[in-house]
Scaffold this motif. Sequence first.
Motif, PDB file in Angstrom:
ATOM      1  N   ALA A 414       0.035 -16.966 -20.646  1.00  0.00           N
ATOM      2  CA  ALA A 414      -0.784 -15.585 -19.157  1.00  0.00           C
ATOM      3  C   ALA A 414      -2.015 -15.408 -20.195  1.00  0.00           C
ATOM      4  CB  ALA A 414       0.084 -14.644 -19.861  1.00  0.00           C
ATOM      5  N   GLU A 415      -2.696 -15.338 -21.890  1.00  0.00           N
ATOM      6  CA  GLU A 415      -3.363 -15.161 -21.631  1.00  0.00           C
ATOM      7  C   GLU A 415      -4.521 -16.049 -22.392  1.00  0.00           C
ATOM      8  OE1 GLU A 415      -0.715 -16.360 -25.794  1.00  0.00           O
ATOM      9  OE2 GLU A 415      -0.835 -15.618 -23.904  1.00  0.00           O
ATOM     10  N   ASP A 416      -4.188 -17.133 -22.065  1.00  0.00           N
ATOM     11  CA  ASP A 416      -5.433 -18.929 -22.049  1.00  0.00           C
ATOM     12  C   ASP A 416      -5.736 -19.160 -20.874  1.00  0.00           C
ATOM     13  OD1 ASP A 416      -3.348 -20.384 -24.193  1.00  0.00           O
ATOM     14  OD2 ASP A 416      -2.675 -21.364 -22.616  1.00  0.00           O
ATOM     15  N   PRO A 417      -7.637 -19.475 -21.272  1.00  0.00           N
ATOM     16  CA  PRO A 417      -8.757 -19.745 -19.616  1.00  0.00           C
ATOM     17  C   PRO A 417      -7.781 -20.213 -18.199  1.00  0.00           C
ATOM     18  CG  PRO A 417      -9.540 -20.708 -22.289  1.00  0.00           C
ATOM     19  CD  PRO A 417      -7.626 -20.205 -22.077  1.00  0.00           C
ATOM     20  N   PHE A 418      -8.581 -20.027 -17.721  1.00  0.00           N
ATOM     21  CA  PHE A 418      -8.344 -20.658 -16.091  1.00  0.00           C
ATOM     22  C   PHE A 418      -8.813 -21.142 -15.121  1.00  0.00           C
ATOM     23  CE2 PHE A 418      -7.932 -16.381 -15.713  1.00  0.00           C
ATOM     24  CZ  PHE A 418      -8.485 -16.588 -14.401  1.00  0.00           C
ATOM     25  N   ASP A 456      -3.879  -4.576  -8.252  1.00  0.00           N
ATOM     26  CA  ASP A 456      -3.939  -3.680  -9.170  1.00  0.00           C
ATOM     27  C   ASP A 456      -3.621  -4.497 -10.512  1.00  0.00           C
ATOM     28  OD1 ASP A 456      -4.982  -1.879  -7.792  1.00  0.00           O
ATOM     29  OD2 ASP A 456      -3.277  -0.573  -7.617  1.00  0.00           O
ATOM     30  N   ASP A 457      -2.390  -5.255 -10.836  1.00  0.00           N
ATOM     31  CA  ASP A 457      -2.226  -6.636 -11.410  1.00  0.00           C
ATOM     32  C   ASP A 457      -3.605  -6.730 -12.071  1.00  0.00           C
ATOM     33  OD1 ASP A 457       0.313  -5.357 -10.782  1.00  0.00           O
ATOM     34  OD2 ASP A 457       1.325  -7.701  -9.428  1.00  0.00           O
ATOM     35  N   ALA A 458      -2.669  -7.169 -14.043  1.00  0.00           N
ATOM     36  CA  ALA A 458      -4.159  -7.542 -14.245  1.00  0.00           C
ATOM     37  C   ALA A 458      -3.987  -9.250 -14.271  1.00  0.00           C
ATOM     38  CB  ALA A 458      -3.726  -7.974 -16.500  1.00  0.00           C
ATOM     39  N   ILE A 459      -5.378  -9.791 -14.007  1.00  0.00           N
ATOM     40  CA  ILE A 459      -5.382 -11.195 -14.182  1.00  0.00           C
ATOM     41  C   ILE A 459      -4.831 -12.108 -15.280  1.00  0.00           C
ATOM     42  CG2 ILE A 459      -7.367 -13.082 -13.935  1.00  0.00           C
ATOM     43  CD1 ILE A 459      -9.103 -10.896 -12.663  1.00  0.00           C
ATOM     44  N   THR A 460      -4.337 -12.966 -14.929  1.00  0.00           N
ATOM     45  CA  THR A 460      -3.417 -13.797 -16.045  1.00  0.00           C
ATOM     46  C   THR A 460      -3.788 -15.903 -15.514  1.00  0.00           C
ATOM     47  OG1 THR A 460      -1.592 -14.230 -15.408  1.00  0.00           O
ATOM     48  CG2 THR A 460      -1.794 -12.079 -16.800  1.00  0.00           C
ATOM     49  N   ALA A 461      -3.386 -16.345 -16.630  1.00  0.00           N
ATOM     50  CA  ALA A 461      -3.542 -17.548 -16.602  1.00  0.00           C
ATOM     51  C   ALA A 461      -2.329 -18.107 -15.470  1.00  0.00           C
ATOM     52  CB  ALA A 461      -3.825 -18.254 -17.418  1.00  0.00           C
ATOM     53  N   LEU A 462      -0.981 -17.498 -15.291  1.00  0.00           N
ATOM     54  CA  LEU A 462      -0.371 -17.318 -14.619  1.00  0.00           C
ATOM     55  C   LEU A 462      -0.045 -16.958 -12.960  1.00  0.00           C
ATOM     56  CD1 LEU A 462       2.377 -17.027 -17.848  1.00  0.00           C
ATOM     57  CD2 LEU A 462       1.639 -19.755 -16.316  1.00  0.00           C
ATOM     58  N   THR A 463      -0.852 -16.190 -12.943  1.00  0.00           N
ATOM     59  CA  THR A 463      -0.316 -15.020 -11.793  1.00  0.00           C
ATOM     60  C   THR A 463      -2.111 -14.741 -11.344  1.00  0.00           C
ATOM     61  OG1 THR A 463      -1.147 -12.739 -13.368  1.00  0.00           O
ATOM     62  CG2 THR A 463       1.124 -13.338 -13.187  1.00  0.00           C
TER      63      THR A 463
END
Length: 550
Positions: A414-418, A456-463
Motif C-alpha cells: 500500500a505504501e509503495d510508489p505508483f 475520502d479514503d487514503a490514496i494507496t498503491a493498491l486503491t
Amino acid sequence: MSQLVAVSQPSFAGGELAPTIRARVDLAKYRVGLALCRNFLVMPGGGTASRPGTKALLRSKQSAISAIKPRLIPFSYSTTQNYALEFGHLYMRVIYNGGYALETGQSITSITPGASTTINKNAHGYSNGDWIYFYSVTGSVELNSSPGFVGVVSASGANSFTIVDIDGNAIDSSAWAAFIAGTMARIFTVVSPYDEDDLPLIKFAQNADTMTITHPSYSGRYLTRTAHTAWTFTTVSFVPLVQPPTGVTLTRTTAGSFLKQYAVSAVAELTGEESVPSSIVDTTAAPTASLNQDTGVGIRITWTAPASGPTPDLYNVYASRQWHNVLGAGGNGDVLGYIGSSETLAFTDVNIEPDFSLRPIATADITSTYGNFGCNTYFQGRQFFAATTNYPQVLAASAVANFKNFNEHQITRAEDPFVVQLLANQVNAIKHLVSLNSLIALTGNGAWLISGDGQDDAITALTVRARPQQYNGCSDVPPLNVSSDVLYVQALGAKIRTLAYDFQTNIFTGTDITVLASHMFYGRTILETAYAEEPFSLVYTVRSDGVMPV
C-alpha cells in the motif's frame, strides 16, 4: 414632463458589470452592481474604497526589449519570511521585505567623476553586468536617489569599475559634489537553468525550505533556501536516500554444503524507507546437508553498513528456498522472500521459511521511462508528479514519506510508489495538481479527482482511483487556493472559474465568476494571478495588455 425617480442602491457588492448586462434589471446583481468601478475596491461590507497603489522596487533584470517577461514566483518559508522570486532569462533574483536581497555591502574608497563614472575599491570582486545598489552616500548624493541608485558594472578591473545605467548608458558625474563616503552592495543573483521562452510553463510546489520546480523540457530542479542570499538549484534525482549494504558474506555454522541465495536491504525506521537489496550472494556448492533449526545447522550472513546516506536502523534479509534451482552463472534466478530482520550486521538462517508475499524492492528509473514531468505537488505524505511530453496524462506518486523514492516492492504494498493514467475520450495534458481535502488534477479539458476506493479514503498503491469531475479545462496559469475553493484560469485564458465540492451532486464543480464582467478580459488573456488574503481578500490578475484588474 419626465420626473426623476430615486432608486435605492443598498450596496456595490456586485462589482462592475459588463455593458451587455446593463439592461438586465431582472438580475439580482443589477441592484448592487456598478457601470464603472475604476481604481476603487468593493469592500466586504458592500461599500467601496480607493484602490491602493503599488510600489515600484526596480526594473527587472530581463531585457526591456524581450518579448518574454520575467515571472514572479512566491516562496513562503514561514509566516515571517516570504519572498517573491524574479525568474528571467537564465537568472533568478530574490525580493524580500520590500526590496531586492543584497549581498554583504562594501565601503566605497572613492569615486572618479567625469563623463563616465568610476568606482574605486580594492578587490571589489564585481564582474561586468553585475547590478550594484548604492546607499548611505555622502558628498555625491546623486547615488542616493530614491529608492536607491543602481548602476551596472562595466569595464571591471581588479580595484575599480565603471558604472552605466540599467539601459547601458554612461553616467555623467562631472557636476557631482566631491565624494565623502558611501556603501555599495551587489544585488543577489543566482544562475538559473531556465531560458526566457520557457518561463510561462514553469510549475512549482514547496515543502519547507525546498521548492520542486518542473518543466517538460527540463530535468526537475530543487530550489533550496538556507538564508536570504543563499539559494541553490540541484537536479531532482529519484534515488532512495537509504543505500543498500555491501560486502554480503555467507559462512556455514557447521560442516556441510547448502545451496541457497541471499540478499540484504537497509531500512530507516523514522521514514520506513527501505533500500534496494544488495547484490545476491549464492552458496554455489551442491547440497549435502539440510539446514536445521533444532541442530543449529545454518548459514551465517554478515554484511557491511552502507558508506553513504542515512544510517540504517534495521536490515531485512531475503532468501530463496533451500535447494534452489540455479539459473546460469551465480544462480541469480530464484525468487527471494523475507526471512527476518536484524539491528546488527549479521543474521543466521536456520531453515527459516521465506515469506514470498514480502519480497525485495525492484529499482525503477521513472525519468528514463516517462521523461521530464510538467507539474508536481505534495499530498498525503507523498510527492506527486504529472504530465510528461510523451505521457501527458500520466500521474506518478512517490513512496509515503520518501519523496525521492519511486522503487516498488516486487509484490506491491500500500505504501509503495505508483503510476496511473487518466483514461479519457481525448488526450489532455495534466496542467496542475492541486492539494485540497482531496487531490485534484486540472487538465486542458477538465478536472479529475484522485482518491482511494472511496472519495475520502487514503490514496494507496493498491486503491488509487481517478474520476472525472467536470469538463472546463485549465490554462497554464497556476491556480489559486482560496479558502476551500480553487480559482483557475480557463483553458483559453479569458475566464476565471471556481472549483469546489458540491454535496448535492457529490462531485467537484464550479462556475465562471467573470461571466457578469466578461468585458474586463474579452479579447485579452490572463497571464498571472495572485491572491492577497489580507486586508481585503483580493485576487489580482495581469492581462496580456499589462493592465492589472482586481
